[in-house]
Enzyme design. Structure first.
Site, PDB file in Angstrom:
ATOM      1  N   ARG A 244       0.867  -1.180   0.000  1.00  4.60           N
ATOM      2  CA  ARG A 244       0.000   0.000   0.000  1.00  4.60           C
ATOM      3  C   ARG A 244       0.902   1.227   0.000  1.00  4.60           C
ATOM      4  NH1 ARG A 244      -3.302  -2.958  -1.391  1.00  4.60           N
ATOM      5  NH2 ARG A 244      -5.324  -3.454  -0.487  1.00  4.60           N
ATOM      6  N   GLU A 273      -4.357   7.234  -4.911  1.00  4.04           N
ATOM      7  CA  GLU A 273      -4.340   6.551  -6.211  1.00  4.04           C
ATOM      8  C   GLU A 273      -5.552   7.043  -6.997  1.00  4.04           C
ATOM      9  OE1 GLU A 273      -4.281   2.296  -5.699  1.00  4.04           O
ATOM     10  OE2 GLU A 273      -2.386   2.374  -4.632  1.00  4.04           O
ATOM     11  N   HIS A 292      -1.931   0.169  -9.693  1.00  6.81           N
ATOM     12  CA  HIS A 292      -2.357  -0.896  -8.781  1.00  6.81           C
ATOM     13  C   HIS A 292      -2.776  -2.135  -9.592  1.00  6.81           C
ATOM     14  CE1 HIS A 292      -3.833  -1.469  -4.404  1.00  6.81           C
ATOM     15  NE2 HIS A 292      -3.531  -2.635  -4.933  1.00  6.81           N
TER      16      HIS A 292
END
Ligand SMILES: O=C(O)C(=O)CO
Length: 328
Positions: A244, A273, A292
């Protein structure tokens, strides 16, 4: 079977930006009566009684007190990944609702993402791509000189199932492997991948050519890799983050990359993000950022839905939940 006979499963939407994938719908419908957030909000009174489970797809729908209060028959929330940092576990548990994640389904695809980032950064794949795609630019060796992966040392921080699969892959690349984990792996497991345990992360940081961060985000791991940790790393080292964004202190990372404290970074995760367009990280040549990508393959996402169904059915039938997550 339809609305009356199957347990109601609340999902954010079907398809769209934040919805479960179309290819999973038929499988889910074998077990559940699907209710989207839109249908729920349009007919709250009727739908709220039907919902017995929620399938969180990519952190959606957002689970808050108001939603939990409005679902008297909710028994379980299944997450479509391993990280649970987007959920207030204590709040959910206080409603007597169980939670589950999908660790089995995600490990291979996430390990592949980590390895892909390591290789891409080491061999300057993105810069090379741009050079090759700009017609007429003469190739210059100095612009594409990378670092050798074979024989380099990889430090894995977090040796759960994803970390272990990264070690398996790194072994095939003839890398030396160091790892740090809260609990040490069994000797046979270490030997199988040729990994050496570092009780303290400092020793790993000082020795590794590539540092891969694979821990979950918790209050203990928030900004685990900060200025001090980056300064312990070799100036030739690369930081890879597939966990993360908030596990790495992003401001300290920008400075470390700008001042040559470390060679490069490859990030599948950031905070937020996506990053705002004017973020400095987006302007640095020695950074690769991916959106991601972690688990995102056809196979892994389908396996995640299968794992979620298994967890939900166990919870609804009062059986042990294979991947239950408890509030710590
Ligand atoms: O499983 C998760 O939580 C992920 O974010 C995979 O990238």
């Amino acid at each position: 079977m339809g609305e009356g006979e199957l347990p109601g499963l609340l999902v954010n939407e079907i398809g769209g930006k934040h919805g479960i994938l179309h290819g999973h719908v038929a499988f889910l419908k074998k077990h559940f009566y699907l209710i989207t957030m839109k249908e729920f909000l349009e007919d709250r009174k009727r739908m709220s009684k039907k919902v017995q489970a929620i399938y969180l797809w990519w952190h959606k729908p957002v689970i808050d007190q108001e939603l939990l209060q409005s679902l008297p028959n909710l028994k379980v929330i299944a997450n479509s990944g391993v990280g649970m940092d987007h959920l207030d576990l204590k709040l959910v548990a206080s409603f007597g609702v169980k939670m589950a994640n999908a660790p089995r389904a995600v490990s291979s695809s996430t390990a592949d993402t980590g390895m892909a980032l390591l290789l891409a950064s080491a061999r300057r794949l993105v810069e090379g791509y741009h050079i090759a795609m700009s017609s007429g630019v003469e190739y210059c060796e100095a612009d594409i000189l990378g670092v050798e992966v074979t024989g380099a040392t990889l430090g894995i921080i977090g040796m759960g199932s994803i970390g272990y699969k990264i070690a398996l892959r790194a072994k095939a690349f003839e890398m030396n492997i160091l790892y740090h984990n809260r609990t040490r792996r069994k000797e046979q497991e270490e030997q199988a991948v040729g990994a050496t345990y570092c009780e303290k992360i400092d020793g790993l940081l000082q020795r590794a050519d590539f540092v891969m961060v694979v821990v979950s985000l918790t209050p203990q791991t928030h900004k685990l890799i900060g200025k001090r940790e980056m300064e312990l790393m070799k100036p030739t080292a690369t930081l890879i983050n597939i966990s993360r964004g908030a596990v790495v202190d992003q401001e300290a990372l920008v400075t470390a990359l700008q001042t040559g404290v470390i060679r490069a970074a490859a990030l599948d995760v950031t905070y937020p993000e996506p990053l705002p367009r004017d973020h400095t990280l987006l302007k640095l040549k020695n950074v690769i950022i991916t959106p991601h990508l972690g688990i995102k393959t056809d196979k892994a996402t389908y396996m995640i839905t299968e794992e979620a169904v298994e967890n939900i059915l166990a919870a609804l039938n009062g059986l042990p939940i294979p991947s239950e997550v408890l509030p710590s």
